[in-house]
Design an enzyme around this catalytic site. Structure first.
Site, PDB file in Angstrom:
ATOM      1  N   LEU A  79       0.839  -1.211   0.000  1.00 38.82           N
ATOM      2  CA  LEU A  79       0.000   0.000   0.000  1.00 38.82           C
ATOM      3  C   LEU A  79       0.867   1.252   0.000  1.00 38.82           C
ATOM      4  CD1 LEU A  79      -2.882   1.322   0.541  1.00 38.82           C
ATOM      5  CD2 LEU A  79      -2.247   1.239   2.962  1.00 38.82           C
ATOM      6  N   GLU A 129       0.379  -9.490  -1.292  1.00 41.28           N
ATOM      7  CA  GLU A 129      -1.011  -9.787  -1.692  1.00 41.28           C
ATOM      8  C   GLU A 129      -1.121  -9.833  -3.216  1.00 41.28           C
ATOM      9  OE1 GLU A 129      -2.790  -6.573   0.721  1.00 41.28           O
ATOM     10  OE2 GLU A 129      -3.818  -8.175   1.813  1.00 41.28           O
ATOM     11  N   GLU A 149       2.362  -5.067   8.078  1.00 35.51           N
ATOM     12  CA  GLU A 149       1.183  -4.322   8.535  1.00 35.51           C
ATOM     13  C   GLU A 149       1.067  -4.326  10.061  1.00 35.51           C
ATOM     14  OE1 GLU A 149       1.272  -6.341   5.931  1.00 35.51           O
ATOM     15  OE2 GLU A 149      -0.181  -5.768   4.400  1.00 35.51           O
TER      16      GLU A 149
HETATM   17  C1  1HE Z   1       6.914   4.162  -0.201  1.00 32.99           C
HETATM   18  C2  1HE Z   1       6.577   2.874   0.257  1.00 32.99           C
HETATM   19  C3  1HE Z   1       5.203   2.617   0.546  1.00 32.99           C
HETATM   20  C4  1HE Z   1       8.693   2.938  -0.077  1.00 32.99           C
HETATM   21  N1  1HE Z   1       4.333   3.615   0.380  1.00 32.99           N
HETATM   22  N2  1HE Z   1       5.998   5.113  -0.362  1.00 32.99           N
HETATM   23  N3  1HE Z   1       4.533  -2.120   3.367  1.00 32.99           N
HETATM   24  C5  1HE Z   1       5.553  -1.642   4.053  1.00 32.99           C
HETATM   25  O1  1HE Z   1       5.433  -1.402   5.239  1.00 32.99           O
HETATM   26  C6  1HE Z   1       6.845  -1.406   3.293  1.00 32.99           C
HETATM   27  C7  1HE Z   1       7.294   0.021   3.398  1.00 32.99           C
HETATM   28  N4  1HE Z   1       8.540   0.229   2.680  1.00 32.99           N
HETATM   29  C8  1HE Z   1       9.743  -0.229   3.128  1.00 32.99           C
HETATM   30  O2  1HE Z   1       9.851  -0.910   4.132  1.00 32.99           O
HETATM   31  C9  1HE Z   1      10.950   0.140   2.324  1.00 32.99           C
HETATM   32  O3  1HE Z   1      10.654   1.356   1.636  1.00 32.99           O
HETATM   33  C10 1HE Z   1      11.414  -0.908   1.314  1.00 32.99           C
HETATM   34  C11 1HE Z   1      11.976  -2.114   2.079  1.00 32.99           C
HETATM   35  C12 1HE Z   1      10.293  -1.362   0.400  1.00 32.99           C
HETATM   36  C13 1HE Z   1      12.519  -0.308   0.413  1.00 32.99           C
HETATM   37  O4  1HE Z   1      13.535   0.248   1.230  1.00 32.99           O
HETATM   38  P1  1HE Z   1      14.552   1.293   0.593  1.00 32.99           P
HETATM   39  O5  1HE Z   1      15.555   1.642   1.671  1.00 32.99           O
HETATM   40  O6  1HE Z   1      15.070   0.785  -0.686  1.00 32.99           O
HETATM   41  O7  1HE Z   1      13.678   2.599   0.195  1.00 32.99           O
HETATM   42  P2  1HE Z   1      13.135   3.787   1.131  1.00 32.99           P
HETATM   43  O8  1HE Z   1      14.220   4.794   1.335  1.00 32.99           O
HETATM   44  O9  1HE Z   1      12.448   3.286   2.337  1.00 32.99           O
HETATM   45  O10 1HE Z   1      12.003   4.395   0.201  1.00 32.99           O
HETATM   46  C14 1HE Z   1      12.338   4.990  -1.050  1.00 32.99           C
HETATM   47  C15 1HE Z   1      11.143   5.801  -1.489  1.00 32.99           C
HETATM   48  O11 1HE Z   1      10.031   4.949  -1.684  1.00 32.99           O
HETATM   49  C16 1HE Z   1      10.698   6.802  -0.422  1.00 32.99           C
HETATM   50  O12 1HE Z   1      10.120   7.893  -1.096  1.00 32.99           O
HETATM   51  P3  1HE Z   1      10.876   9.316  -1.182  1.00 32.99           P
HETATM   52  O13 1HE Z   1       9.926  10.182  -1.933  1.00 32.99           O
HETATM   53  O14 1HE Z   1      11.121   9.741   0.236  1.00 32.99           O
HETATM   54  O15 1HE Z   1      12.171   9.053  -1.924  1.00 32.99           O
HETATM   55  C17 1HE Z   1       9.629   6.059   0.317  1.00 32.99           C
HETATM   56  O16 1HE Z   1       8.693   6.890   0.960  1.00 32.99           O
HETATM   57  C18 1HE Z   1       8.959   5.334  -0.847  1.00 32.99           C
HETATM   58  N5  1HE Z   1       8.222   4.163  -0.396  1.00 32.99           N
HETATM   59  N6  1HE Z   1       7.702   2.141   0.340  1.00 32.99           N
HETATM   60  C19 1HE Z   1       4.730   4.819  -0.084  1.00 32.99           C
HETATM   61  N7  1HE Z   1       4.775   1.428   0.971  1.00 32.99           N
HETATM   62  C20 1HE Z   1      -4.848  -2.847   1.121  1.00 32.99           C
HETATM   63  S1  1HE Z   1      -4.044  -2.887   2.617  1.00 32.99           S
HETATM   64  C21 1HE Z   1      -2.376  -3.214   2.251  1.00 32.99           C
HETATM   65  C22 1HE Z   1      -1.548  -3.013   3.477  1.00 32.99           C
HETATM   66  C23 1HE Z   1      -0.141  -2.671   3.156  1.00 32.99           C
HETATM   67  O17 1HE Z   1       0.366  -2.963   2.116  1.00 32.99           O
HETATM   68  S2  1HE Z   1       0.715  -1.787   4.369  1.00 32.99           S
HETATM   69  C24 1HE Z   1       2.278  -1.422   3.591  1.00 32.99           C
HETATM   70  C25 1HE Z   1       3.273  -2.471   3.932  1.00 32.99           C
END
Ligand code: 1HE
Length: 278
Positions: A79, A129, A149
């Protein structure tokens, strides 16, 4: 008139996509690439709508198999948390968001076109998912799987309680959400998160699988990539009935006659054990 309308639609499709790149290869194999690497391919509202459109139209527009791939180092971060945070959604609004996710993933799983996911890096949250709605999952050695999550104060909303629990079992899914447990490499295969683990490129392997699947008759693939999922939702009694009906249609299709004749003539390939690994 009707034909002209169809042709016009297929020309447009999917020129309005922004977050998914679509390459149509030979023999009806399509490669759909999540193309928002700067945001780790997080699923915002626009991307979900593109997935709905892609998987709603793919069968009608002649896709024989689809590889779902991703640009950058990560398959999908789930998400779009920043969009979700900024929108400050009401419960009803987020329920409707989740219903669009279900629309996209159901079209993918039940649409009758084989979808092969090429996985790398983060396959987490809604990204898992999405991957779990594919028919075949191929992981490279960088791929890792998690449901963060639980730690973010959230809950799954894109079908994980059905598809991820279906793959790994409810006890493992509960553990993943309670503890943030990450699965990767051989262990991910053992628990059922992916069917293939490759040392090289998951995309290459996924393409190989897609090309092989595309050689099956489309009606047979439709049954494989739609009926099996539907039957899991039925009682055994009803599923057996539905199986007989589907087999009645598929196993008598005129296009299968040539293949049956080749078997009868002894010109068709026989099923043999696969070669032992060297
Ligand atoms: C994002 C997202 C995101 C990255 N939404 N912007 N999902 C999570 O909890 C995963 C969240 N993301 C992470 O843990 C990490 O970003 C990653 C492991 C995927 C990648 O790490 P990394 O070090 O390569 O990247 P980063 O520095 O964390 O992020 C780079 C950019 O991507 C940054 O944006 P910027 O504009 O500051 O450069 C981040 O904000 C962006 N970014 N992940 C938005 N998820 C229908 S319900 C479903 C429920 C869910 O899926 S909950 C989400 C679970």
């Amino acid at each position: 008139m009707h034909i002209q309308k169809e042709a016009a639609m297929s020309e447009q499709f999917p020129s309005d996509f922004v977050n998914i790149r679509l390459d149509r290869l030979e023999d009806g194999v399509w490669v759909a690439t999540l193309d928002r690497p700067a945001k780790r391919n997080a699923l915002d509202v626009a991307t979900i709508e593109e997935l709905v459109s892609l998987f709603s139209n793919a069968h009608r527009l002649g896709a024989r198999a689809i590889v779902l791939s991703a640009e950058g180092d990560h398959f999908c971060a789930g998400l779009d948390l920043v969009e979700h945070h900024r929108q400050d959604r009401s419960p009803a609004e987020f329920m409707h968001i989740c219903l669009r996710w279900h629309e996209a993933f159901n079209k993918m799983e039940y649409g009758g076109v084989p979808v092969i996911a090429a996985l790398k890096g983060a396959v987490v949250g809604g990204g898992l998912e999405l991957a779990s709605a594919a028919h075949v999952r191929v992981a490279d050695r960088s791929a890792y799987f998690a449901l963060p999550e639980g730690q973010r104060g959230l809950f799954t909303g894109g079908g994980a309680t059905i598809r991820v629990a279906g793959l790994v079992g409810k006890a493992r899914m509960i553990d993943m959400m309670l503890t943030g447990r990450v699965y990767q490499q051989e262990e991910a295969i053992e628990v059922g998160l992916a069917q293939y683990l490759v040392d090289g490129s998951a995309l290459d392997k996924a393409l190989e699988i897609a090309r092989r699947a595309a050689q099956n008759l489309p009606l047979t693939n439709f049954a494989i990539c739609s009926a099996i999922s539907h039957m899991q939702n039925m009682s055994s009694f009803d599923a057996a009935y539905a199986e007989a009906v589907v087999a009645g249609v598929v196993n008598t299709q005129p296009a299968a006659r040539e293949r049956l004749e080749a078997f009868a003539n002894k010109t068709a390939a026989r099923v043999r054990p696969s070669k032992p690994a060297t």
